[in-house]
Motif scaffolding. Structure first.
Motif, PDB file in Angstrom:
ATOM      1  N   GLU A   1      -2.590   0.373 -12.994  1.00 35.98           N
ATOM      2  CA  GLU A   1      -1.639   0.104 -11.921  1.00 35.98           C
ATOM      3  C   GLU A   1      -0.267  -0.251 -12.509  1.00 35.98           C
ATOM      4  O   GLU A   1      -0.178  -0.977 -13.501  1.00 35.98           O
ATOM      5  CB  GLU A   1      -2.143  -1.046 -11.053  1.00 35.98           C
TER       6      GLU A   1
ATOM      7  N   ALA B   1      -7.770  -3.703  -8.982  1.00 36.53           N
ATOM      8  CA  ALA B   1      -6.669  -2.744  -9.106  1.00 36.53           C
ATOM      9  C   ALA B   1      -6.046  -2.515  -7.736  1.00 36.53           C
ATOM     10  O   ALA B   1      -4.904  -2.090  -7.623  1.00 36.53           O
ATOM     11  CB  ALA B   1      -7.179  -1.429  -9.680  1.00 36.53           C
ATOM     12  N   TYR B   2      -6.812  -2.804  -6.681  1.00 36.06           N
ATOM     13  CA  TYR B   2      -6.307  -2.607  -5.312  1.00 36.06           C
ATOM     14  C   TYR B   2      -5.270  -3.685  -5.011  1.00 36.06           C
ATOM     15  O   TYR B   2      -5.528  -4.870  -5.187  1.00 36.06           O
ATOM     16  CB  TYR B   2      -7.473  -2.693  -4.319  1.00 36.06           C
ATOM     17  N   PRO B   3      -4.068  -3.296  -4.552  1.00 34.70           N
ATOM     18  CA  PRO B   3      -2.990  -4.285  -4.402  1.00 34.70           C
ATOM     19  C   PRO B   3      -3.334  -5.460  -3.485  1.00 34.70           C
ATOM     20  O   PRO B   3      -2.843  -6.566  -3.709  1.00 34.70           O
ATOM     21  CB  PRO B   3      -1.842  -3.467  -3.802  1.00 34.70           C
TER      22      PRO B   3
ATOM     23  N   ILE C   1       0.844  -1.194   0.000  1.00 37.53           N
ATOM     24  CA  ILE C   1       0.000   0.000   0.000  1.00 37.53           C
ATOM     25  C   ILE C   1       0.887   1.255   0.000  1.00 37.53           C
ATOM     26  O   ILE C   1       1.723   1.424   0.888  1.00 37.53           O
ATOM     27  CB  ILE C   1      -0.919   0.010   1.251  1.00 37.53           C
ATOM     28  N   ALA C   2       0.682   2.114  -0.992  1.00 41.11           N
ATOM     29  CA  ALA C   2       1.472   3.344  -1.090  1.00 41.11           C
ATOM     30  C   ALA C   2       1.190   4.240   0.102  1.00 41.11           C
ATOM     31  O   ALA C   2       0.102   4.198   0.676  1.00 41.11           O
ATOM     32  CB  ALA C   2       1.126   4.074  -2.380  1.00 41.11           C
TER      33      ALA C   2
ATOM     34  N   VAL D   1      -3.562   3.697  -4.180  1.00 40.31           N
ATOM     35  CA  VAL D   1      -2.541   3.188  -3.256  1.00 40.31           C
ATOM     36  C   VAL D   1      -1.511   2.335  -3.998  1.00 40.31           C
ATOM     37  O   VAL D   1      -0.881   1.461  -3.414  1.00 40.31           O
ATOM     38  CB  VAL D   1      -3.155   2.360  -2.095  1.00 40.31           C
ATOM     39  N   ASP D   2      -1.340   2.600  -5.292  1.00 41.47           N
ATOM     40  CA  ASP D   2      -0.352   1.879  -6.103  1.00 41.47           C
ATOM     41  C   ASP D   2       1.033   2.000  -5.444  1.00 41.47           C
ATOM     42  O   ASP D   2       1.585   3.098  -5.362  1.00 41.47           O
ATOM     43  CB  ASP D   2      -0.342   2.502  -7.510  1.00 41.47           C
TER      44      ASP D   2
ATOM     45  N   SER E   1      -6.235   2.594  -7.947  1.00 40.86           N
ATOM     46  CA  SER E   1      -6.525   2.225  -6.568  1.00 40.86           C
ATOM     47  C   SER E   1      -6.255   3.380  -5.623  1.00 40.86           C
ATOM     48  O   SER E   1      -6.799   3.437  -4.532  1.00 40.86           O
ATOM     49  CB  SER E   1      -5.667   1.026  -6.171  1.00 40.86           C
TER      50      SER E   1
ATOM     51  N   ALA F   1     -11.929  -0.293  -5.616  1.00 40.89           N
ATOM     52  CA  ALA F   1     -11.063  -0.320  -6.800  1.00 40.89           C
ATOM     53  C   ALA F   1     -10.931  -1.731  -7.365  1.00 40.89           C
ATOM     54  O   ALA F   1     -10.172  -1.946  -8.307  1.00 40.89           O
ATOM     55  CB  ALA F   1      -9.689   0.245  -6.470  1.00 40.89           C
TER      56      ALA F   1
END
Lengths: 152, 550
Positions: B313, B244-246, A64-65, A84-85, A82, B241
């Motif tokens: 991303e 796309a959300y990690p 999370i960035a 939070v890339d 997102s 998201a």
């Protein structure tokens, strides 16, 4: 007459309700708890969000960035989906090298070498190579402790 | 597309189709009740469930009873999930203290998840408690595909030689979850956790960053949701998201795995189809048709290049984002690993084609139901052209059969076009800032196409959390799911026990038939939708747009 009808209705509806409740318990309760239990026992690092520790305290997650803003650090790319890339491309990292060098006095060659050393190894196989911003900044702090002495 | 990218596409699709082919015999036995070694584990569990429900294992159902049982079970499940969404504020497992949802969002949610759509007018991480994400969302994410697969299997049974009934919904539903969805989801969830998808119920982490800023990190039961959302053509995200959300998709490796999962069961069911009929060859035209249309979708989708930039991303990149979008809509899963805004007009056009056809190969269960519908329709058209009685598998196709199919076919454009027009005439589009231009029209048209096809991807997300869009899409999702299902099950019920002629008509297990099948599907769909596509993504393409921002 109506009593018999009522019973029949009950007989029809009962299995519908019971099957719903059974699978609520199996899929909605037991299954997520099972996955949680097994994950927490065998892979707690991943199961808890790959949290990063520094000097005994938790400072973030690798995934999370955290929007670095100080000029001494590499910054995250803004405007991605997102929000939070956690990664930036090599080009985005190189572009920040002059700024970091100006504000810290670290030679640009050393910064470029540090970026290259922190490229995500698997990213090379899937398109544009990238680096994790938090990992890169932690590597900076580790390599230049005196420069980053201001970090608690 | 360069050579490496083409290799990725062929490798991933080829490997997934191969695994699907390998598991097809296992899946077939779930519905033929042929004994297998694995019975020793599953039989006791299932027998206990049947005893608790009070269902007679040996009793088959006609089409009406089968459909009504499935629909009623779904309605009760919706009621349970609706209560959880509404009252999550006072229910347990709510460490972030989220309040209950308003009634129209809760209604939209339950219909969305129960109909295998997973349109989401909210962002999960700031709206739903752990209980809602598991006992409501994950519960319905198993039940929806299990209902879809059961209905498809029941429909196929009507075409089997010597079949006396369409099966028993309770048994099919139970066995689908216990023998297929649950074991696969457990396996995939654990792999995903190893790859970095969190799984915890101990609340969001709060940390102090290196720069001294307080950051909240949303951790929860994410892996257990992520696996079934992809395996079951659901597509809903733990996060707004989506993929796309990690935390739902931490790396290129998880991305490829999750992408493959969308194709796995819809493809496997194509192979199961022929096996259940007792005529493996009948899977061939269906597979060729579904996969050549998937190929066409990929060609259209990759017409314009998508580059890394806003909405994409870094770890995924433009190529894998486009690839995902095409596969996700081709299987009507509807999950996204990039913003739809970042997609090119050609990629969005490809998504529309998938949502109109619904069989490329389509969602698990329903994709096959629609494909059987197209097969019979094509048999009828070819029969007319050749001037002989149309028949499929030796079954004479009557005027009533074709009437039912046309009814099922025409519902789709009606429930897309009417609300699209209403969104503009009632001012609901303007209310959320959507104009009457190529970009704006594409977004509104996409919203209802996605709802009708039970796809679930959309441009709006939380923006469409208004009474109009919540209620209108809820109605569209409901009708889009159950009306065609009911009609096509009725068709199967009327074919059940019909006299079989000696096979004299057109051979349906041939390559020629597959080609005619694809041709007629594409012509039928374009006849209905081309004018509307021209106003949306096609116009955007010719305007030289590269994405849908602004």
């Amino acid at each position: 007459m109506s009593k018999i009808k009522g019973n029949k209705f009950g007989q029809r509806v009962r299995p519908l309700i019971i099957i719903s409740l059974i699978f609520l318990l199996i899929c909605g309760v037991a299954y997520p708890l099972l996955i949680t239990g097994v994950s927490q026992i065998f892979v707690p690092y991943q199961a808890n969000g790959e949290l990063v520790h520094y000097h005994g305290s938790t400072v973030g997650s690798h995934l999370i960035a955290q929007n670095f803003t100080q000029p001494e650090f590499f910054h995250d790319a803004v405007g991605s989906t997102s929000g939070v890339d956690p990664d930036i491309t090599l080009q985005q990292a190189y572009a920040q090298v002059p700024r970091i060098s100006r504000s810290t006095g670290i030679p640009t060659d050393s910064l470029i070498a540090l970026v290259n050393a922190n490229v995500n190894p698997i990213s090379k196989f899937f398109g544009d190579p990238y680096v994790n911003v938090l990992a890169l900044n932690l590597a900076l702090i580790k390599a230049y402790p005196s420069v980053y002495a201001f970090v608690e | 597309m360069d050579l490496i990218e083409i290799s990725w596409v062929l490798l991933i699709i080829g490997a997934t189709a191969a695994v699907a082919w390998l598991i097809a015999p296992y899946i077939t036995k779930i519905y033929t009740h042929e004994s297998s070694r694995i019975d020793r584990i599953f039989d006791p569990i299932e027998n206990l469930i049947y005893r608790t429900i009070g269902v007679d294992k040996n009793r088959g159902m006609g089409w009406k009873e089968y459909f009504l049982t499935g629909l009623s079970v779904n309605l009760i499940m919706m009621a349970i999930a609706f209560s959880i969404f509404l009252f999550q504020g006072v229910l347990p497992l709510n460490p972030q203290h989220f309040s209950g949802l308003n009634w129209n969002l809760a209604l939209n949610n339950v219909i969305s998840f129960m109909t295998n759509t997973d349109l989401q007018h909210y962002a999960g991480e700031s709206t739903l408690s752990y209980l809602s994400q598991t006992a409501a969302v994950q519960f319905l994410m198993f039940s929806a595909p299990a209902t879809g697969i059961s209905m498809a299997v029941a429909m196929i049974r009507g075409f089997r030689v010597g079949a006396k009934d369409l099966g028993n919904f309770y048994l099919d539903f139970t066995r689908t979850i216990i023998r297929l969805l649950l074991p696969l989801s457990i396996l995939v969830s654990l792999v995903l956790v190893v790859l970095g998808v969190p799984q915890s119920i101990s609340g969001y982490a709060v940390v102090r960053t290196i720069e001294g800023v307080t950051q909240q990190i949303a951790i929860g039961p994410i892996a257990s949701l992520t696996s079934i959302t992809q395996l079951g053509s659901n597509g809903g995200g733990y996060f707004g998201a989506n993929f796309a959300y990690p935390f739902q998709n931490p790396s290129p490796v998880s991305d490829i795995l999750e992408l493959s999962l969308m194709l796995l069961l819809p493809t496997a069911l194509i192979f199961v189809f022929g096996r259940l009929l007792g005529k493996k060859g009948e899977s061939k035209p269906v597979f060729i048709a579904a996969y050549s249309m998937l190929g066409i979708n990929l060609l259209i989708g990759f017409l314009q290049k998508v580059n890394l930039g806003p909405g994409i991303e870094t770890r995924i990149g433009g190529f894998f984002s486009t690839f995902w979008t095409v596969i996700s809509t081709s299987t009507n899963t509807g999950s996204l690993n990039a913003s739809l805004y970042a997609m090119s007009p050609s990629a969005v056009l490809s998504s529309f084609m998938s949502m109109f056809i619904q069989s490329t190969p389509g969602a698990v269960g329903t994709g096959l139901i629609y494909m059987i519908m197209y097969v019979i329709l094509t048999v009828f058209i070819v029969g007319l052209m050749a001037g002989r009685t149309p028949e499929y598998l030796g079954i004479k196709i009557t005027a009533r059969d074709v009437g039912l199919i046309m009814l099922a076919f025409i519902i789709h454009p009606i429930i897309i076009l009417i609300p699209t027009i209403l969104a503009y005439t009632t001012g609901a589009a303007a209310q959320i800032g959507i104009g009457a231009n190529a970009i704006g029209f594409t977004k509104i048209f996409y919203e209802f196409s996605s709802a009708a096809a039970n796809n679930g991807s959309d441009f709006f997300g939380i923006l469409a959390n208004t009474p109009f869009f919540n209620i209108a899409t809820a109605i569209v999702m409901f009708v889009g799911r159950y009306a065609p299902m009911c009609i096509l099950l009725a068709l199967s019920g009327s074919i059940l026990g019909r006299k079989r002629e000696a096979m004299s008509g057109l051979r349906t297990d041939s390559l020629v038939f597959a080609v005619v099948l694809v041709g007629s599907i594409i012509i039928l769909v374009l006849l209905v939708f081309l004018p509307f596509l021209a106003l949306g993504p096609i116009l955007a393409f010719f305007e030289g747009r590269m994405n849908f921002f602004g």
